[in-house]
Design a protein around this motif. Structure first.
Motif, PDB file in Angstrom:
ATOM      1  N   ASN A   1       0.829  -1.205   0.000  1.00 39.08           N
ATOM      2  CA  ASN A   1       0.000   0.000   0.000  1.00 39.08           C
ATOM      3  C   ASN A   1       0.864   1.255   0.000  1.00 39.08           C
ATOM      4  OD1 ASN A   1      -3.130  -0.467   0.429  1.00 39.08           O
ATOM      5  ND2 ASN A   1      -2.108  -2.082   1.568  1.00 39.08           N
ATOM      6  N   SER A   2       1.999   1.202   0.675  1.00 42.87           N
ATOM      7  CA  SER A   2       2.933   2.335   0.637  1.00 42.87           C
ATOM      8  C   SER A   2       3.469   2.536  -0.772  1.00 42.87           C
ATOM      9  CB  SER A   2       4.098   2.091   1.603  1.00 42.87           C
ATOM     10  OG  SER A   2       3.642   1.973   2.930  1.00 42.87           O
ATOM     11  N   LYS A   3       3.706   1.420  -1.474  1.00 47.13           N
ATOM     12  CA  LYS A   3       4.197   1.501  -2.855  1.00 47.13           C
ATOM     13  C   LYS A   3       3.154   2.133  -3.768  1.00 47.13           C
ATOM     14  CE  LYS A   3       7.162   0.636  -6.127  1.00 47.13           C
ATOM     15  NZ  LYS A   3       8.435   1.394  -6.214  1.00 47.13           N
ATOM     16  N   VAL A   4       1.877   1.843  -3.516  1.00 42.70           N
ATOM     17  CA  VAL A   4       0.814   2.460  -4.314  1.00 42.70           C
ATOM     18  C   VAL A   4       0.851   3.976  -4.145  1.00 42.70           C
ATOM     19  CG1 VAL A   4      -1.677   2.725  -4.538  1.00 42.70           C
ATOM     20  CG2 VAL A   4      -0.693   0.449  -4.288  1.00 42.70           C
ATOM     21  N   ILE A   5       1.017   4.447  -2.912  1.00 43.68           N
ATOM     22  CA  ILE A   5       1.089   5.887  -2.660  1.00 43.68           C
ATOM     23  C   ILE A   5       2.296   6.490  -3.368  1.00 43.68           C
ATOM     24  CG2 ILE A   5       1.490   7.621  -0.873  1.00 43.68           C
ATOM     25  CD1 ILE A   5      -0.242   6.024   0.988  1.00 43.68           C
ATOM     26  N   SER A   6       3.424   5.794  -3.294  1.00 39.59           N
ATOM     27  CA  SER A   6       4.632   6.282  -3.963  1.00 39.59           C
ATOM     28  C   SER A   6       4.446   6.344  -5.472  1.00 39.59           C
ATOM     29  CB  SER A   6       5.810   5.372  -3.608  1.00 39.59           C
ATOM     30  OG  SER A   6       6.982   5.769  -4.280  1.00 39.59           O
ATOM     31  N   THR A   7       3.802   5.316  -6.040  1.00 41.02           N
ATOM     32  CA  THR A   7       3.578   5.277  -7.488  1.00 41.02           C
ATOM     33  C   THR A   7       2.612   6.372  -7.929  1.00 41.02           C
ATOM     34  OG1 THR A   7       3.960   2.884  -7.512  1.00 41.02           O
ATOM     35  CG2 THR A   7       2.788   3.832  -9.390  1.00 41.02           C
ATOM     36  N   ALA A   8       1.526   6.544  -7.179  1.00 41.13           N
ATOM     37  CA  ALA A   8       0.561   7.593  -7.518  1.00 41.13           C
ATOM     38  C   ALA A   8       1.205   8.965  -7.416  1.00 41.13           C
ATOM     39  CB  ALA A   8      -0.653   7.496  -6.583  1.00 41.13           C
ATOM     40  N   ASP A   9       2.061   9.138  -6.424  1.00 42.07           N
ATOM     41  CA  ASP A   9       2.766  10.418  -6.267  1.00 42.07           C
ATOM     42  C   ASP A   9       3.688  10.672  -7.451  1.00 42.07           C
ATOM     43  OD1 ASP A   9       3.752  12.769  -4.718  1.00 42.07           O
ATOM     44  OD2 ASP A   9       5.592  11.580  -4.662  1.00 42.07           O
ATOM     45  N   SER A  10       4.383   9.626  -7.914  1.00 40.66           N
ATOM     46  CA  SER A  10       5.279   9.769  -9.072  1.00 40.66           C
ATOM     47  C   SER A  10       4.498  10.126 -10.328  1.00 40.66           C
ATOM     48  CB  SER A  10       6.066   8.479  -9.290  1.00 40.66           C
ATOM     49  OG  SER A  10       6.888   8.192  -8.183  1.00 40.66           O
ATOM     50  N   MET A  11       3.338   9.510 -10.509  1.00 39.82           N
ATOM     51  CA  MET A  11       2.509   9.809 -11.683  1.00 39.82           C
ATOM     52  C   MET A  11       1.990  11.244 -11.634  1.00 39.82           C
ATOM     53  SD  MET A  11       0.431   6.173 -11.830  1.00 39.82           S
ATOM     54  CE  MET A  11      -0.549   6.596 -13.265  1.00 39.82           C
ATOM     55  N   MET A  12       1.571  11.715 -10.451  1.00 38.77           N
ATOM     56  CA  MET A  12       1.109  13.076 -10.313  1.00 38.77           C
ATOM     57  C   MET A  12       2.261  14.056 -10.549  1.00 38.77           C
ATOM     58  SD  MET A  12      -1.450  12.762  -7.029  1.00 38.77           S
ATOM     59  CE  MET A  12      -1.844  14.503  -7.056  1.00 38.77           C
ATOM     60  N   GLN A  13       3.446  13.698 -10.075  1.00 41.79           N
ATOM     61  CA  GLN A  13       4.625  14.562 -10.298  1.00 41.79           C
ATOM     62  C   GLN A  13       4.946  14.665 -11.796  1.00 41.79           C
ATOM     63  OE1 GLN A  13       8.192  13.069  -8.484  1.00 41.79           O
ATOM     64  NE2 GLN A  13       9.282  14.990  -8.689  1.00 41.79           N
ATOM     65  N   TYR A  14       4.825  13.542 -12.518  1.00 43.66           N
ATOM     66  CA  TYR A  14       5.068  13.570 -13.948  1.00 43.66           C
ATOM     67  C   TYR A  14       4.080  14.478 -14.648  1.00 43.66           C
ATOM     68  CZ  TYR A  14       5.404  11.950 -18.774  1.00 43.66           C
ATOM     69  OH  TYR A  14       5.542  11.909 -20.138  1.00 43.66           O
ATOM     70  N   VAL A  15       2.803  14.399 -14.273  1.00 40.48           N
ATOM     71  CA  VAL A  15       1.774  15.223 -14.900  1.00 40.48           C
ATOM     72  C   VAL A  15       2.033  16.692 -14.646  1.00 40.48           C
ATOM     73  CG1 VAL A  15      -0.668  15.810 -14.851  1.00 40.48           C
ATOM     74  CG2 VAL A  15       0.017  13.415 -14.892  1.00 40.48           C
ATOM     75  N   THR A  16       2.342  17.043 -13.398  1.00 40.12           N
ATOM     76  CA  THR A  16       2.535  18.455 -13.051  1.00 40.12           C
ATOM     77  C   THR A  16       3.787  19.038 -13.705  1.00 40.12           C
ATOM     78  OG1 THR A  16       3.688  17.785 -11.038  1.00 40.12           O
ATOM     79  CG2 THR A  16       1.338  18.241 -10.857  1.00 40.12           C
ATOM     80  N   GLN A  17       4.793  18.204 -13.968  1.00 39.14           N
ATOM     81  CA  GLN A  17       6.035  18.704 -14.552  1.00 39.14           C
ATOM     82  C   GLN A  17       6.022  18.738 -16.078  1.00 39.14           C
ATOM     83  OE1 GLN A  17       9.108  16.243 -12.904  1.00 39.14           O
ATOM     84  NE2 GLN A  17       9.165  17.343 -10.934  1.00 39.14           N
ATOM     85  N   ASN A  18       5.121  17.949 -16.679  1.00 40.53           N
ATOM     86  CA  ASN A  18       5.151  17.828 -18.134  1.00 40.53           C
ATOM     87  C   ASN A  18       3.906  18.368 -18.829  1.00 40.53           C
ATOM     88  OD1 ASN A  18       7.704  16.029 -18.843  1.00 40.53           O
ATOM     89  ND2 ASN A  18       6.772  15.182 -16.974  1.00 40.53           N
ATOM     90  N   LEU A  19       2.943  18.832 -18.083  1.00 37.95           N
ATOM     91  CA  LEU A  19       1.740  19.397 -18.723  1.00 37.95           C
ATOM     92  C   LEU A  19       1.597  20.859 -18.364  1.00 37.95           C
ATOM     93  CD1 LEU A  19      -0.887  16.540 -18.218  1.00 37.95           C
ATOM     94  CD2 LEU A  19       0.482  17.050 -20.240  1.00 37.95           C
TER      95      LEU A  19
END
Length: 261
Positions: free
Chosen positions: A243-261
């Protein structure tokens, strides 16, 4: 991605509570008469995006819908009342219920509580009491001149006195059982209280009507299996990590969106 964070958060909270339950079991591995707890999980509400069985056309329907879960929670804990192993001692006031049943203990407020802990003592009046000074019900009072103290398998309490070898019955212990022992309320001090879920106590003579017999010079050990709890702890740890990994993965995906869009 934001919903995934909240779903994983419920998983972390549930596993944290599960670990608390496991740690309490392990902490009480040497507690006389202790019964282990088991955490029970339940999934949360679902968001129905497409209803299963809805009409996709006039002549056809959806074989499955789109249902998004919102997480998990611990809905309750259940006491496991399987018997613990019996340990022989050299103390005549140590007793164990071999089978179903509970000792009845009189609380200071006059209510009756129930226990599987048969570690009893004598107070200054000769009354048989628990380690906290609560007397058995019905009360058993041992005279000061008692030489031996014997408890039969049916709860008959007898003594012999100095200069008189004849046995004298001074009382009869009764035990109680419940239709649903798991519904009892644990209040600590190895005691339980009756609830609406447990049903009314069925009081009777030990050894009759399904009640277990009494064993003197014996104590019932905790029914906690150390190996099983350790395995559960490892499983809980891995579930927490995922479950901690899910939070880390979702955070990475949100970081990618905010940095590239």
């Amino acid at each position: 991605m934001l919903p995934a964070l909240w779903v994983a958060k419920t998983g972390l909270a549930a596993q944290d509570m599960n670990l608390t339950t496991i740690s309490n079991n392990l902490a009480n591995v040497s507690t006389t008469g202790f019964k282990r707890d088991r955490a029970e999980f339940q999934d949360l509400l679902y968001q129905i995006k497409r209803q299963p069985g809805a009409q996709s056309t006039q002549d056809s329907e959806l074989p499955s819908g789109l249902q998004l879960g919102t997480g998990v929670r611990i809905v309750g804990t259940q006491k496991n009342f399987t018997a613990g192993s019996l340990q022989t001692t050299d103390q005549p006031l140590d007793m164990a219920v071999n089978g179903k049943g509970f000792f009845q203990i009189l609380q200071p407020d006059g209510t009756i509580s129930y226990t599987r802990d048969g570690t009893f003592h004598l107070d200054s009046n000769g009354t048989v009491v628990t380690a906290n000074g609560f007397p058995l019900d019905p009360a058993i009072v041992v005279p000061a001149n008692a030489k031996t103290f014997t408890v039969g398998t049916d709860g008959t309490v007898s003594i012999t006195t100095q200069g008189n070898a004849a046995s004298q019955v001074i009382g009869n212990l009764q035990t109680a059982d419940f239709i649903n022992p798991a519904g009892l309320q644990a209040i600590g001090n190895n005691l339980f209280l009756e609830t609406a879920s447990s049903g009314a106590p069925q009081v009777g003579t030990p050894g009759l009507n399904g009640l277990g017999t009494l064993e003197q010079n014996t104590l019932e050990n905790s029914n906690v299996s150390t190996v099983e709890e350790m395995v559960n702890m490892i499983s809980t740890q891995r579930a927490y990590e995922m479950n901690s990994k899910v939070i880390s993965t979702a955070d990475s995906m949100m970081q990618y969106v905010t940095q590239n869009l």
